[in-house]
Design an enzyme around this catalytic site. Structure first.
Site, short mmCIF file in Angstrom:
data_model
loop_
_atom_site.label_atom_id
_atom_site.label_comp_id
_atom_site.label_asym_id
_atom_site.label_seq_id
_atom_site.Cartn_x
_atom_site.Cartn_y
_atom_site.Cartn_z
N CYS A 143 18.47 -20.63 -20.96
CA CYS A 143 19.50 -19.60 -20.15
C CYS A 143 19.42 -18.58 -21.08
CB CYS A 143 21.21 -20.07 -20.79
SG CYS A 143 21.57 -21.33 -19.52
N ALA A 144 18.83 -18.78 -21.95
CA ALA A 144 18.53 -16.98 -22.37
C ALA A 144 17.57 -15.76 -21.76
CB ALA A 144 18.22 -16.34 -23.74
#
Length: 372
Positions: free
Chosen positions: A149-150
């Site tokens: 997700c980063a």
């Protein structure tokens, strides 16, 4: 070497309006809950798992295949073949839209950063997308797979660094995530129910260039990536005979507050405090993560409204999410001209990616200086 983010950037970098492309199969959360209730009817903790899904605040999601196809047993090979096809299709569509929004042509792209963690291909989807949209053979490609997700925020940070070295360049970033292809019909832990309750599919793209007065949107001043020690198992994945299997540990609840001081320290290096923030483009990890960001940085109520709306309408689309949230800042109530803000995302590691900058409105007058 220590990179000092408080140092003035050589090039002020603008992120043009992102493009977000979602697959055609739209399902409601209640439809998914009903289907999983039937699928796992004999599991003792099924009702508890379904209640966890209801607590996610997700209302609808988009899937690359219909719900029956998602639930059906499929080999890793079939899932991954589907990933290769759809990641290219959706990623190319998002790239074309992003280039149109920026008034750019694919042949102008000097660097292309592609991020995804929900499938595997060699060559990667970036090679297919670059040729499909018409990039030059000499375009510099950087594919990134393991940041979860980063990665969307990380892609923007990589583009920022490239533009510091080559200020006249045009950089394209693309994210494509097809989490539904990782659904495993035999896995039914409470962690699996949570994952099944939040993740959605989609692709996004954005163009980054040297900032100009005519560009509306986020202007990056500084970036910071932080790896929290001894937290590799908080967000993690494994590869089995059935495919990718992602797991989120309940410790994520206590991990986000541990990185808030690191974010505050980053702001302090810029001469800012959390109270100076006028907006925050937070990735949609879930209500607990967004609550932790809002409470930890003491943001006014409603600051993460675009993140919460993205979560409700498309779920957590992993690396795509920050682009969708940033797009909503463009379309549904932009920040004030010159206001300071963050793009923020969390991923495996436990990795925190932060971009600090300000909002520029092309009709709002002279841009606020990056060191304001």
């Amino acid at each position: 070497m220590t990179i000092t983010p408080a140092r003035q950037p050589r090039t002020h970098v603008a992120v043009h309006r992102p493009a977000v492309v979602l697959p055609e199969h739209v399902v409601t959360q209640e439809e998914i809950i009903s289907a999983l209730g039937d699928h796992f009817a004999r599991i003792p903790h099924v009702e508890r798992g379904l209640d966890l899904m209801r607590s996610t605040t997700v209302r609808t999601r988009s899937l690359v295949a219909g719900l029956p196809a998602m639930l059906a047993p499929r080999s890793f090979g079939r899932r991954n073949a589907h990933y290769r096809t759809e990641a290219v299709r959706l990623g190319a569509a998002a790239a074309r839209q992003a280039l149109e929004y920026a008034g750019a042509d694919a042949a102008e792209v000097d660097a292309f950063v592609f991020v995804s963690c929900t499938g595997y291909a060699l060559p990667g989807p970036d090679a297919w997308i670059a040729q499909e949209i018409g990039c030059r053979p000499t375009v510099r490609r950087t594919p990134i797979q393991q940041l979860g997700c980063a990665a969307g925020a990380s892609a923007l940070a990589e583009a920022f660094h490239f533009l510091q070295a080559y200020p006249e360049a045009t950089v394209l970033v693309v994210a494509a995530e097809l989490s539904s292809l990782s659904f495993q019909p035999e896995q039914h832990s409470l962690s699996d129910f949570i994952s099944n309750g939040v993740f959605g599919d989609g692709a996004a793209a954005a163009v980054l260039r040297r900032a100009s007065p005519a560009t509306t949107g986020f202007r990056i001043r500084a970036v910071r990536q932080h790896l929290l020690p001894a937290t590799q198992s908080v967000i993690a994945g494994s590869t089995t005979e059935h495919g990718f299997h992602f797991r989120t540990d309940p410790r994520v609840r206590s991990t986000v507050p541990r990185v808030v001081p690191e974010i505050a320290a980053f702001l302090a290096e810029l001469g800012w405090t959390p109270a100076d923030l006028g907006f925050c483009v937070s990735h949609t990890g879930g209500p607990v993560i967004m609550d932790g960001v809002e409470a930890g940085l003491e943001l006014p109520p409603g600051t993460l409204r675009h993140s919460r709306e993205s979560m409700a309408r498309v779920g957590n689309t992993s690396s795509v999410s920050v682009f969708d949230v940033l797009r909503r800042h463009h379309d549904n109530g932009s920040p004030e001209h010159g206001s300071r803000g963050l793009i923020l995302a969390f991923g495996p590691g436990f990795t925190t990616e932060v971009l600090a900058g300000s909002w520029h409105d092309a009709d709002g007058g002279p841009a606020a200086p990056s060191g304001d």
